[in-house]
Structures are given as C-alpha cells and as structure tokens.
Design an enzyme around this catalytic site. Structure first.
Site, PDB file in Angstrom:
ATOM      1  N   GLU A 220      -4.009   1.658  -7.254  1.00  0.00           N
ATOM      2  CA  GLU A 220      -4.806   2.567  -6.375  1.00  0.00           C
ATOM      3  C   GLU A 220      -3.607   4.437  -6.764  1.00  0.00           C
ATOM      4  OE1 GLU A 220      -6.937   1.700  -2.239  1.00  0.00           O
ATOM      5  OE2 GLU A 220      -4.420   1.288  -1.910  1.00  0.00           O
TER       6      GLU A 220
ATOM      7  N   HIS B 124       0.965  -1.033  -0.255  1.00  0.00           N
ATOM      8  CA  HIS B 124       0.054  -0.038  -0.181  1.00  0.00           C
ATOM      9  C   HIS B 124       1.078   1.799  -0.403  1.00  0.00           C
ATOM     10  CE1 HIS B 124      -2.427   3.499   1.364  1.00  0.00           C
ATOM     11  NE2 HIS B 124      -3.807   2.189   1.203  1.00  0.00           N
TER      12      HIS B 124
HETATM   13  P1  PGA Z   1      -9.810   6.232   0.005  1.00  0.00           P
HETATM   14  O1  PGA Z   1      -8.742   4.665   1.035  1.00  0.00           O
HETATM   15  O2  PGA Z   1     -11.250   5.287  -0.529  1.00  0.00           O
HETATM   16  O3  PGA Z   1      -9.991   6.482   1.281  1.00  0.00           O
HETATM   17  O4  PGA Z   1      -9.172   7.011  -0.621  1.00  0.00           O
HETATM   18  C1  PGA Z   1      -8.215   3.897  -0.319  1.00  0.00           C
HETATM   19  C2  PGA Z   1      -6.904   3.499   0.392  1.00  0.00           C
HETATM   20  O5  PGA Z   1      -6.293   3.952   0.655  1.00  0.00           O
HETATM   21  O6  PGA Z   1      -7.425   1.618   0.184  1.00  0.00           O
END
Ligand code: PGA
Length: 242
Positions: free
Chosen positions: A161, A93
C-alpha cells in the site's frame, strides 16, 4: 483475497446491513477469500452475525497488541481475537505505523503473536511520496520486509500500500504495481528464503473503475480496500469482478 478495511467507520446498524447485503450479492469463490475488517469493538457482533446468516465472509482484525499478557490498558490480544473467530489481522498498516508509533521491533512481536495464535497476518508495507520521488522505494520496502521470518512464509500475506495512494483517489499505475509486487515476491524468495510463494495484494485508492486493471497483473493476488469497501454494492461488485 479481497479485503474490506473499514478503518474507524461504521456502526452496528451499518455493519448489520453491509454483512447481510454483501453475503447475498457476492458470488463466493473458495479460492478467493473475502475478508471483512471492522473496528475492533464490532468484531464480536460481526462474528455472531456471520455465524447466524452462515456467511462465507471471513473476519479480520485491524489491529492486535504485541503481547498476550502485559498490563496494557486498551490492549486486545490474539487470544481474545480468536474468541471472535478472527482468522486474519492487518499488521503494519501505515496509519498504525505512524499514529501508534509502530516500529520493526514491535511489528516483529505482533507477527509472532498472531502466528502463535493461528491468526494469519496480512503484513502491510508501502513507501511515502518523498521516498518514491527519490527513487528509494525498493530500499525502503526491503527495510520493512526484512523482519519477516521464513518460518512464517506459509501463514502470511503481504499488502503493498503506497502511502501516497491511500485515501487520495490516486492509485499507483499498473506498471508500477507490477514492478513493486515483483520486487516483493523476489525479495521474499531470494533474500528471505521463503519456502512458499507469498501472496501480495494491492491497496491504495482501489475503486470499481480501476480494480479490473489492477487485478489484470499476474503479480497482484488480491486487493485491500478502504473507502470503496464501505458501500456493500460497490464492494460486492469489486469482489465479483476479481
Ligand atoms: P483506501 O484505503 O482504499 O481508502 O485508499 C486503503 C487502506 O488504507 O487499506
């Protein structure tokens, strides 16, 4: 696959009520897993409660350490996670890459350790804004993806992401998501020679009002949800729409 990433939020009380409510509001579909990733200190409690109420929610961890047996203060290894019946783990992440200085070498060890303990990694990739603006997203992602070994292909999923979309309320638009997910799938297929088609889920400001549009792309195999997952009603609605 719809994943709730609670980050550093929650208490025993809020997890208790979230798990009970979500377990009753969600119309579970066995082809669409529902994964809950609480902070590590609540994995034990979450696991017991999931068991007690016979919930179909599956437990995931937000982190693991790269080794099973180093002297590592603060470390949690994959064998410990298995004791809590943890079946998934987020690896790479962007917040962990940045604040815990994760690099490709340590991520490789984490992937290996998870797979050896039969915990399925959800490998997170994503570019910062300056890379997007320079048009270098695909090169950046290739560098993150190249550490994946084809022997992992049947065990892992990928979460795309974009860093600029996380927690900002500014999700990537559908055209962009489709293009990048297509690129990731092609890369795994042709460059990494994966034997199986990889699932790619999207994360970054997923909300109730954008989830259906994002999921309308056949390149999107699920969602990784941070902020909007904290409220059980919102999360359950997103799952039920997926
Ligand atoms: P968010 O976070 O939905 O608050 O943008 C997603 C994540 O970091 O997994």
């Amino acid at each position: 696959m719809i994943i709730a990433n609670w980050k550093m939020n929650g208490s025993r009380e809020s997890i208790d009520s979230w798990l009970r409510l979500a377990s009753s509001d969600i119309e579970f579909n066995e082809d669409n897993l529902c994964i809950f990733c609480p902070p590590s200190c609540f994995l034990d409690y979450s696991s017991s409660l999931i068991n007690e109420i016979s919930s179909s929610i599956i437990l995931g961890s937000q982190s693991i350490n790269f080794s099973k047996d180093s002297a590592l203060t603060g470390g949690i290894n994959t064998e410990m996670l298995r004791e809590f019946n943890t079946q998934y783990v987020l690896i790479g992440h962007s917040e962990q890459r940045e604040y815990f200085n994760e690099d490709n070498d340590s991520l490789k060890l984490k992937l290996k350790s998870a797979i050896e303990s039969d915990i399925s990694p959800i490998f997170c990739v994503g570019e910062p804004n300056d890379i997007k603006l320079k048009g270098q997203t695909k090169d950046f992602l290739s560098n993150q993806l190249q550490i994946l070994d084809k022997k992992y292909s049947s065990h892992l999923s990928i979460a795309y992401e974009p860093i600029w979309a996380i927690g900002t309320g500014d999700n990537a638009d559908l055209h962009y998501i489709e293009d990048i997910h297509g690129f990731i799938k092609d890369y795994c297929d042709t460059e990494l020679d994966f034997e199986e088609k990889v699932s790619v889920v999207y994360g970054g400001s997923v909300k109730l009002n954008n989830c259906e549009e994002i999921l309308s792309s056949s390149n999107v195999d699920g969602l990784l949800i941070g902020g909007a997952s904290l409220d059980s009603e919102t999360f359950s609605k997103i799952y039920n729409l997926s």
